[in-house]
Design a protein around this motif. Structure first.
Motif, PDB file in Angstrom:
ATOM      1  N   HIS A   3       0.882  -1.098  -0.032  1.00 21.78           N
ATOM      2  CA  HIS A   3       0.044   0.101  -0.063  1.00 21.78           C
ATOM      3  C   HIS A   3       0.902   1.213   0.123  1.00 21.78           C
ATOM      4  N   PRO A   4       0.632   2.200  -0.736  1.00 23.33           N
ATOM      5  CA  PRO A   4       1.252   3.648  -0.905  1.00 23.33           C
ATOM      6  C   PRO A   4       1.573   4.246   0.513  1.00 23.33           C
ATOM      7  N   ALA A   5       0.930   3.991   1.711  1.00 21.21           N
ATOM      8  CA  ALA A   5       1.019   4.439   2.874  1.00 21.21           C
ATOM      9  C   ALA A   5       1.678   3.529   3.902  1.00 21.21           C
ATOM     10  N   SER A   6       2.132   2.032   3.511  1.00 14.81           N
ATOM     11  CA  SER A   6       2.380   1.359   4.400  1.00 14.81           C
ATOM     12  C   SER A   6       3.892   1.455   4.920  1.00 14.81           C
ATOM     13  N   SER A   7       4.508   2.435   4.090  1.00 15.19           N
ATOM     14  CA  SER A   7       6.090   2.984   4.657  1.00 15.19           C
ATOM     15  C   SER A   7       6.188   4.196   5.639  1.00 15.19           C
ATOM     16  N   LEU A   8       5.000   4.834   5.680  1.00 21.23           N
ATOM     17  CA  LEU A   8       5.022   6.019   6.433  1.00 21.23           C
ATOM     18  C   LEU A   8       5.235   5.623   7.955  1.00 21.23           C
ATOM     19  N   PRO A   9       5.701   6.623   8.812  1.00 16.73           N
ATOM     20  CA  PRO A   9       5.647   6.560  10.278  1.00 16.73           C
ATOM     21  C   PRO A   9       4.232   6.125  10.820  1.00 16.73           C
ATOM     22  N   LEU A  10       4.461   5.468  11.973  1.00 17.49           N
ATOM     23  CA  LEU A  10       3.018   5.190  12.532  1.00 17.49           C
ATOM     24  C   LEU A  10       2.026   6.307  12.652  1.00 17.49           C
ATOM     25  N   GLU A  11       2.556   7.441  12.881  1.00 16.88           N
ATOM     26  CA  GLU A  11       1.683   8.527  13.155  1.00 16.88           C
ATOM     27  C   GLU A  11       0.934   9.093  11.833  1.00 16.88           C
ATOM     28  N   ALA A  42      -6.282  -1.528   8.164  1.00 15.38           N
ATOM     29  CA  ALA A  42      -5.431  -1.155   9.406  1.00 15.38           C
ATOM     30  C   ALA A  42      -4.462  -2.371   9.445  1.00 15.38           C
ATOM     31  N   ALA A  43      -4.864  -3.583   9.273  1.00 17.19           N
ATOM     32  CA  ALA A  43      -3.958  -4.583   9.178  1.00 17.19           C
ATOM     33  C   ALA A  43      -3.035  -4.542   8.307  1.00 17.19           C
ATOM     34  N   THR A  44      -3.549  -3.896   6.888  1.00 16.89           N
ATOM     35  CA  THR A  44      -2.560  -4.013   5.844  1.00 16.89           C
ATOM     36  C   THR A  44      -1.726  -2.913   6.264  1.00 16.89           C
ATOM     37  N   LEU A  45      -1.950  -1.599   6.732  1.00 20.50           N
ATOM     38  CA  LEU A  45      -1.032  -0.637   7.347  1.00 20.50           C
ATOM     39  C   LEU A  45      -0.137  -0.797   8.511  1.00 20.50           C
ATOM     40  N   ASP A  46      -0.404  -2.131   9.020  1.00 21.49           N
ATOM     41  CA  ASP A  46       0.138  -2.616  10.300  1.00 21.49           C
ATOM     42  C   ASP A  46      -0.252  -1.457  11.451  1.00 21.49           C
ATOM     43  N   VAL A  47      -1.472  -1.119  11.492  1.00 17.81           N
ATOM     44  CA  VAL A  47      -1.754  -0.364  12.703  1.00 17.81           C
ATOM     45  C   VAL A  47      -2.649  -1.173  13.608  1.00 17.81           C
TER      46      VAL A  47
END
Length: 170
Positions: A3-11, A42-47
């Motif tokens: 996902h394009p947002a998956s490598s962003l910082p958690l915040e 959320a699971a995809t983004l590891d949140v």
């Protein structure tokens, strides 16, 4: 593919999910299928739940946090990704309410995405979703964005494509 947002910082991932989760209650209710779709994202983004209680935020979104999330997404060049995910959430329960379309239109405007381009994004999401009602849902989304007169319907495009490809084969 990630996902394009998956490598962003958690915040930033949490902010992104806030905007998506807020769409769940746009129509005044909370559909289980829409919540499930946000949980999957959320699971995809590891949140995890410790970072963001998706269910609570979906039921009681904070408008200020949502606007901040939209600002962040635009600044990170994730506007089209966010609009794509938001359209997928709106379609998750198999119905598109006018309030959901209005929220998508607001998101597009805030993210700097022109109405016609937003229409293309939501038509794309509806076509990927598929199903017998995809054209109807696509039309509901595009009409709510105010893009109905700016974006061809899938039926018109299929007809055009058929004509083009038939002409190329002869």
């Amino acid at each position: 593919m990630s996902h394009p947002a998956s490598s962003l910082p958690l915040e930033d991932r949490v902010a992104y999910l806030r905007a998506i989760a807020a769409l769940v209650c746009a129509d005044g209710g909370v559909a289980a299928q829409e919540l499930d779709a946000v949980h999957a994202l959320a699971a995809t983004l590891d949140v995890d739940r410790a970072a963001l209680d998706v269910d609570d935020f979906a039921r009681h979104p904070d408008a200020g946090l949502v606007e901040a999330a939209l600002n962040r997404a635009q600044g990170l060049y994730l506007g089209h990704a966010l609009l794509t995910d938001a359209a997928a959430i709106a379609l998750a329960d198999g119905a598109v309410k006018p309030e959901e379309s209005a929220t998508l239109a607001h998101y597009a405007q805030r993210l700097g995405i022109p109405v016609g381009a937003a229409g293309v994004v939501v038509r794309y999401v509806a076509s990927v979703r598929g199903g017998a009602d995809a054209d109807e849902l696509s039309h509901a989304l595009v009409a709510g964005l105010g893009a109905a007169d700016r974006v061809q319907s899938p039926g018109v495009l299929r007809t055009l494509w058929d004509r083009l490809t038939r002409g190329a084969q002869t």
